[in-house]
Write a protein that holds these residues in place. Structure first.
Motif, PDB file in Angstrom:
ATOM      1  N   ARG A 248       0.884  -1.111   0.093  1.00 47.88           N
ATOM      2  CA  ARG A 248      -0.030   0.037  -0.085  1.00 47.88           C
ATOM      3  C   ARG A 248       0.972   1.273  -0.079  1.00 47.88           C
ATOM      4  O   ARG A 248       0.318   2.279  -0.392  1.00 47.88           O
ATOM      5  N   ALA A 249       2.204   1.243   0.461  1.00 44.43           N
ATOM      6  CA  ALA A 249       2.826   2.204   0.514  1.00 44.43           C
ATOM      7  C   ALA A 249       3.787   2.693  -0.838  1.00 44.43           C
ATOM      8  O   ALA A 249       3.919   3.656  -1.265  1.00 44.43           O
ATOM      9  N   PHE A 250       4.100   1.600  -1.453  1.00 37.24           N
ATOM     10  CA  PHE A 250       5.151   1.514  -2.577  1.00 37.24           C
ATOM     11  C   PHE A 250       4.571   1.116  -3.881  1.00 37.24           C
ATOM     12  O   PHE A 250       3.900  -0.091  -3.606  1.00 37.24           O
ATOM     13  N   TYR A 251       4.574   1.607  -4.941  1.00 32.66           N
ATOM     14  CA  TYR A 251       4.154   1.353  -6.362  1.00 32.66           C
ATOM     15  C   TYR A 251       5.304   1.602  -7.222  1.00 32.66           C
ATOM     16  O   TYR A 251       5.944   2.771  -7.365  1.00 32.66           O
ATOM     17  N   GLY A 252       5.545   0.617  -8.144  1.00 34.39           N
ATOM     18  CA  GLY A 252       6.660   0.705  -9.096  1.00 34.39           C
ATOM     19  C   GLY A 252       7.909   0.791  -8.362  1.00 34.39           C
ATOM     20  O   GLY A 252       8.309   0.204  -7.411  1.00 34.39           O
ATOM     21  N   ASN A 253       8.651   2.120  -8.936  1.00 28.22           N
ATOM     22  CA  ASN A 253       9.982   2.370  -8.378  1.00 28.22           C
ATOM     23  C   ASN A 253       9.881   3.266  -7.231  1.00 28.22           C
ATOM     24  O   ASN A 253      10.861   4.017  -7.104  1.00 28.22           O
ATOM     25  N   GLN A 254       8.615   3.463  -6.617  1.00 33.60           N
ATOM     26  CA  GLN A 254       8.631   4.697  -5.680  1.00 33.60           C
ATOM     27  C   GLN A 254       9.710   4.191  -4.550  1.00 33.60           C
ATOM     28  O   GLN A 254      10.429   5.420  -4.007  1.00 33.60           O
ATOM     29  N   TYR A 255      10.093   3.040  -4.295  1.00 35.89           N
ATOM     30  CA  TYR A 255      10.802   2.760  -2.952  1.00 35.89           C
ATOM     31  C   TYR A 255      12.216   3.235  -3.329  1.00 35.89           C
ATOM     32  O   TYR A 255      12.866   3.880  -2.297  1.00 35.89           O
TER      33      TYR A 255
ATOM     34  N   GLY B 292      19.163  10.023   7.990  1.00 39.58           N
ATOM     35  CA  GLY B 292      19.345   9.222   9.046  1.00 39.58           C
ATOM     36  C   GLY B 292      18.208   8.540   9.863  1.00 39.58           C
ATOM     37  O   GLY B 292      18.503   8.150  11.040  1.00 39.58           O
ATOM     38  N   VAL B 293      17.027   8.450   8.985  1.00 38.20           N
ATOM     39  CA  VAL B 293      15.740   7.877   9.524  1.00 38.20           C
ATOM     40  C   VAL B 293      15.809   6.508   9.117  1.00 38.20           C
ATOM     41  O   VAL B 293      15.733   6.156   7.683  1.00 38.20           O
ATOM     42  N   ALA B 294      15.745   5.466   9.795  1.00 30.88           N
ATOM     43  CA  ALA B 294      15.671   4.128   9.541  1.00 30.88           C
ATOM     44  C   ALA B 294      14.242   3.822   9.111  1.00 30.88           C
ATOM     45  O   ALA B 294      13.065   4.557   9.660  1.00 30.88           O
ATOM     46  N   LEU B 295      13.748   3.046   8.139  1.00 33.72           N
ATOM     47  CA  LEU B 295      12.655   2.456   7.481  1.00 33.72           C
ATOM     48  C   LEU B 295      12.488   0.958   7.926  1.00 33.72           C
ATOM     49  O   LEU B 295      13.031   0.077   7.619  1.00 33.72           O
ATOM     50  N   TRP B 296      11.540   0.692   8.851  1.00 38.98           N
ATOM     51  CA  TRP B 296      10.868  -0.509   9.180  1.00 38.98           C
ATOM     52  C   TRP B 296       9.927  -1.154   8.459  1.00 38.98           C
ATOM     53  O   TRP B 296       8.901  -0.562   8.042  1.00 38.98           O
ATOM     54  N   VAL B 297       9.944  -2.532   7.872  1.00 40.04           N
ATOM     55  CA  VAL B 297       8.708  -3.057   7.072  1.00 40.04           C
ATOM     56  C   VAL B 297       8.799  -4.360   7.669  1.00 40.04           C
ATOM     57  O   VAL B 297       9.919  -5.208   8.105  1.00 40.04           O
ATOM     58  N   PRO B 298       7.636  -5.007   7.970  1.00 39.91           N
ATOM     59  CA  PRO B 298       7.492  -6.640   8.364  1.00 39.91           C
ATOM     60  C   PRO B 298       8.289  -7.496   7.544  1.00 39.91           C
ATOM     61  O   PRO B 298       8.879  -8.621   7.966  1.00 39.91           O
ATOM     62  N   GLU B 299       8.219  -7.198   5.927  1.00 44.68           N
ATOM     63  CA  GLU B 299       8.801  -8.136   5.249  1.00 44.68           C
ATOM     64  C   GLU B 299      10.184  -8.646   5.492  1.00 44.68           C
ATOM     65  O   GLU B 299      10.680  -9.596   4.959  1.00 44.68           O
ATOM     66  N   VAL B 300      11.037  -7.620   6.122  1.00 42.88           N
ATOM     67  CA  VAL B 300      12.360  -7.828   6.211  1.00 42.88           C
ATOM     68  C   VAL B 300      12.639  -7.965   7.819  1.00 42.88           C
ATOM     69  O   VAL B 300      14.005  -8.318   8.310  1.00 42.88           O
TER      70      VAL B 300
ATOM     71  N   ILE C 212      14.054  -7.225  -2.438  1.00 43.27           N
ATOM     72  CA  ILE C 212      12.724  -7.460  -1.622  1.00 43.27           C
ATOM     73  C   ILE C 212      11.707  -6.346  -1.860  1.00 43.27           C
ATOM     74  O   ILE C 212      10.870  -6.392  -2.303  1.00 43.27           O
ATOM     75  N   MET C 213      12.213  -4.999  -1.274  1.00 41.67           N
ATOM     76  CA  MET C 213      11.526  -3.879  -1.472  1.00 41.67           C
ATOM     77  C   MET C 213      11.139  -3.572  -3.117  1.00 41.67           C
ATOM     78  O   MET C 213       9.922  -3.214  -3.358  1.00 41.67           O
ATOM     79  N   SER C 214      12.129  -3.851  -3.947  1.00 42.74           N
ATOM     80  CA  SER C 214      11.803  -3.596  -5.224  1.00 42.74           C
ATOM     81  C   SER C 214      10.763  -4.397  -5.759  1.00 42.74           C
ATOM     82  O   SER C 214       9.833  -4.044  -6.694  1.00 42.74           O
ATOM     83  N   VAL C 215      10.906  -5.536  -5.346  1.00 41.50           N
ATOM     84  CA  VAL C 215       9.944  -6.785  -5.856  1.00 41.50           C
ATOM     85  C   VAL C 215       8.525  -6.389  -5.461  1.00 41.50           C
ATOM     86  O   VAL C 215       7.527  -6.395  -6.184  1.00 41.50           O
ATOM     87  N   PHE C 216       8.353  -5.886  -4.177  1.00 39.54           N
ATOM     88  CA  PHE C 216       7.060  -5.402  -3.660  1.00 39.54           C
ATOM     89  C   PHE C 216       6.647  -4.181  -4.461  1.00 39.54           C
ATOM     90  O   PHE C 216       5.376  -3.998  -4.788  1.00 39.54           O
ATOM     91  N   GLY C 217       7.305  -3.573  -4.833  1.00 37.90           N
ATOM     92  CA  GLY C 217       7.032  -2.345  -5.895  1.00 37.90           C
ATOM     93  C   GLY C 217       6.447  -2.687  -7.000  1.00 37.90           C
ATOM     94  O   GLY C 217       5.241  -2.260  -7.593  1.00 37.90           O
ATOM     95  N   GLY C 218       7.148  -3.786  -7.483  1.00 34.72           N
ATOM     96  CA  GLY C 218       6.497  -4.170  -8.806  1.00 34.72           C
ATOM     97  C   GLY C 218       5.501  -4.884  -8.751  1.00 34.72           C
ATOM     98  O   GLY C 218       4.308  -5.017  -9.653  1.00 34.72           O
ATOM     99  N   MET C 219       5.101  -5.859  -7.708  1.00 34.52           N
ATOM    100  CA  MET C 219       4.211  -6.495  -7.395  1.00 34.52           C
ATOM    101  C   MET C 219       2.792  -5.676  -7.132  1.00 34.52           C
ATOM    102  O   MET C 219       1.760  -5.817  -7.534  1.00 34.52           O
ATOM    103  N   SER C 220       2.819  -4.452  -6.598  1.00 25.24           N
ATOM    104  CA  SER C 220       1.888  -3.390  -6.327  1.00 25.24           C
ATOM    105  C   SER C 220       1.578  -2.920  -7.657  1.00 25.24           C
ATOM    106  O   SER C 220       0.252  -2.795  -7.972  1.00 25.24           O
TER     107      SER C 220
END
Length: 576
Positions: free
Chosen positions: A84-91, A102-110, A124-132
């Motif tokens: 829901r957060a990332f689409y295509g190459n947005q990540y 210097g702000v960490a980004l946490w996601v359940p998938e990692v 992994i994050m690029s794949v999720f953007g492509g899947m979205s």
């Protein structure tokens, strides 16, 4: 303990409960972070497509702005659902900003924070953007294929406003059992007793060689309400004063009057906002499809208002007249109208249209050419205004709000506007929720006492509509409560960065100035006699804050106006 900011998004309010979506997303985020810290602030976008870049999502944009602030109040950002957060190459476009500040980004998938040095995490994050992106495209393909099949095979009415001359009638329960259980019904078109004869008259006069303008004037002269006046509840954006040529032409070109269902006459087309900056994303434009791409029902789907041969004759007549006038080849050239959509005619209250003459911008209102003369409105043939007569005085007026002598008043007005706007929005949303809850309670009582199936279905439909309205109000209330409010110090610092805004406005690119005028909520009303331009600036509280435009332009700017002024406009001689 780590302080987290949560980000989430829900796309459509009609298919999903925004509050329920937020709850499961934040629950997933808390399950990931509860052993490491707590969520101290939230950013949640409602009713926005995932294809929108982060800078064009209100809450995501605020989150990106907060990253720049050393005193932001959080150390990391957690996302409950990357789809829901990332689409295509947005990540790949957004994460470098997190890394830079210097702000960490946490996601359940990692299983925790993203490691910028890990190829696996990046993959992994690029794949999720492509899947979205793939999921959105698959949904579009499935929906369009299903609608084409339903229109062609079943002749099903697929929604939207019924054409003038028709009204909606019940066509039985919805074939989807779950939707039928919720009280949803199918609809079909049936002739409107008041409007259907007018459609027949229009076609009859046209095939008998009467012109479109003459037809429109005759209808207005006979006191027949135009489509927007006939159904004002569904056309609040139109004035309904008289029949226009466009309304007559739209009726003559609509094949559904023959009784056949026709789908795919128009399509939504996504166009890049800036081909030089693809990261800005797309804008959606509605375009007409070629007639060969229209989807026709195999048989008549509703009662015809005119015979098919009359429609064919009208098409033949229109084609013949077009060929008699000769082909018109005019290449569309984009022009930077700085006041596009903001300038209104003070006589008829319609938006004035841009008109490019001799390499300069004008705005005009051609009322008699668009509407029948029989409306008896004292309107010149052309109301014309030169853009160059307006912009310098307008820019000077805007800049006065940023002068040192007025800076305190400007900051105070901005801060007050935020508080007033937030309070008003919350009160309206709470009242709507209360009213809808009361309606639902009364409807359910009536449903328990209903004796007939028809009455029960009608009441169930009322309940569904009230629940949808309540869900929308709940989403608005949530957005109002979590809307970012700038302090007086923040506003003061923001306004101070504008510097000599008079010179900036004077030298800025016209397209960027147009964006500024739009964000300021400008509305300009021009009356030609005497030539006076009234300007109103009413920026919405949700827009108070920083906006960024392309390099070399306005840079940072603040919204600091809520006042009116009248400008005398010198008019050249002639018919204006």
């Amino acid at each position: 303990m780590t302080r987290f900011a949560f980000y989430g998004r829900v796309s459509t309010e009609d298919q999903q409960d925004p509050e329920a979506s937020r709850q499961w997303q934040i629950t997933r985020a808390r399950a990931l972070t509860e052993q490491h810290g707590e969520i101290v602030t939230e950013f949640f976008d409602i009713g926005l497509s995932r294809s929108l870049p982060w800078k064009r999502r209100p809450q995501a944009g605020l989150l990106l702005e907060a990253l720049r602030d050393p005193d932001r109040g959080f150390d990391a950002v957690v996302i409950g659902e990357p789809h829901r957060a990332f689409y295509g190459n947005q990540y790949s476009l957004v994460y470098p900003v997190f890394e830079h500040y210097g702000v960490a980004l946490w996601v359940p998938e990692v299983g925790g924070p993203i490691d910028p040095t890990s190829e696996a995490h990046d993959l992994i994050m690029s794949v999720f953007g492509g899947m979205s992106k793939g999921e959105r495209n698959r949904i579009k393909i499935r929906v369009r294929a299903a609608m084409a099949s339903q229109a062609a095979m079943e002749g099903r009415y697929l929604g939207g406003r019924p054409p003038y001359g028709y009204r909606l009638a019940d066509a039985g329960p919805h074939p989807n059992p779950a939707k039928a259980a919720d009280g949803k019904r199918l609809h079909r078109l049936e002739p409107d007793p008041a409007a259907a004869p007018i459609v027949r008259r229009i076609f009859a006069e046209y095939v008998n060689r009467k012109g479109i303008y003459a037809i429109a004037e005759g209808l207005t002269r006979d006191g027949i309400p135009c489509p927007s006046a006939h159904d004002p509840a569904r056309n609040p954006h139109r004035d309904g004063v008289a029949w226009s040529k466009g309304a007559v032409k739209a009726i003559l070109g609509n094949p559904r009057y023959t009784g056949r269902q026709v789908w795919n006459r128009q399509r939504k087309h996504e166009v890049l906002i800036d081909v030089e900056d693809v990261a800005l994303g797309y804008e959606t434009h509605l375009r007409w499809n070629d007639p060969k791409d229209w989807v026709w029902s195999a048989t008549e789907a509703h009662e015809a208002i005119i015979p098919a041969e009359i429609f064919t004759e009208a098409e033949r007549t229109r084609t013949a007249r077009t060929h008699a006038q000769g082909p018109r080849h005019r290449e569309a050239v984009p022009h930077p109208y700085q006041l596009r959509g903001l300038l209104f005619c003070g006589i008829c209250d319609r938006r004035m249209q841009g008109n490019w003459v001799r390499d300069t911008a004008y705005y005009r209102c051609r009322y008699p050419d668009e509407y029948a003369l029989a409306n008896h409105l004292a309107h010149p043939r052309n109301v014309l205004l030169h853009e160059a007569q307006i912009i310098p005085t307008l820019d000077t007026w805007i800049a006065r709000a940023f002068e040192p002598s007025r800076l305190r008043d400007t900051v105070h007005a901005l801060e007050t506007a935020q508080l007033d706007g937030h309070s008003t929005d919350q009160v309206k949303a709470q009242k709507t929720i209360h009213d809808c809850t009361r309606k639902i309670r009364n409807y359910r009582t009536a449903l328990d006492a209903a004796t007939g199936d028809t009455a029960a279905v009608t009441i169930a439909t009322w309940i569904t509509e009230a629940e949808a309205e309540r869900s929308t109000a709940q989403a608005q209330l949530h957005a109002a409560r979590h809307r970012h409010q700038m302090s007086s110090d923040e506003i003061n610092a923001l306004v101070s960065t504008t510097g000599a805004i008079v010179n900036v406005l004077r030298d800025a690119d016209p397209a960027q100035k147009a964006s500024l005028y739009l964000e300021l909520g400008l509305k300009l009303i021009f009356r030609p006699s005497p030539a006076v331009l009234r300007v109103e600036a009413r920026p919405r509280p949700t827009h108070v804050g920083v906006r960024y435009v392309s390099e070399g332009g306005l840079g940072h700017y603040a919204h600091a106006l809520d006042r009116r002024r009248r400008f005398p406009i010198p008019q050249p001689a002639g018919d204006r």
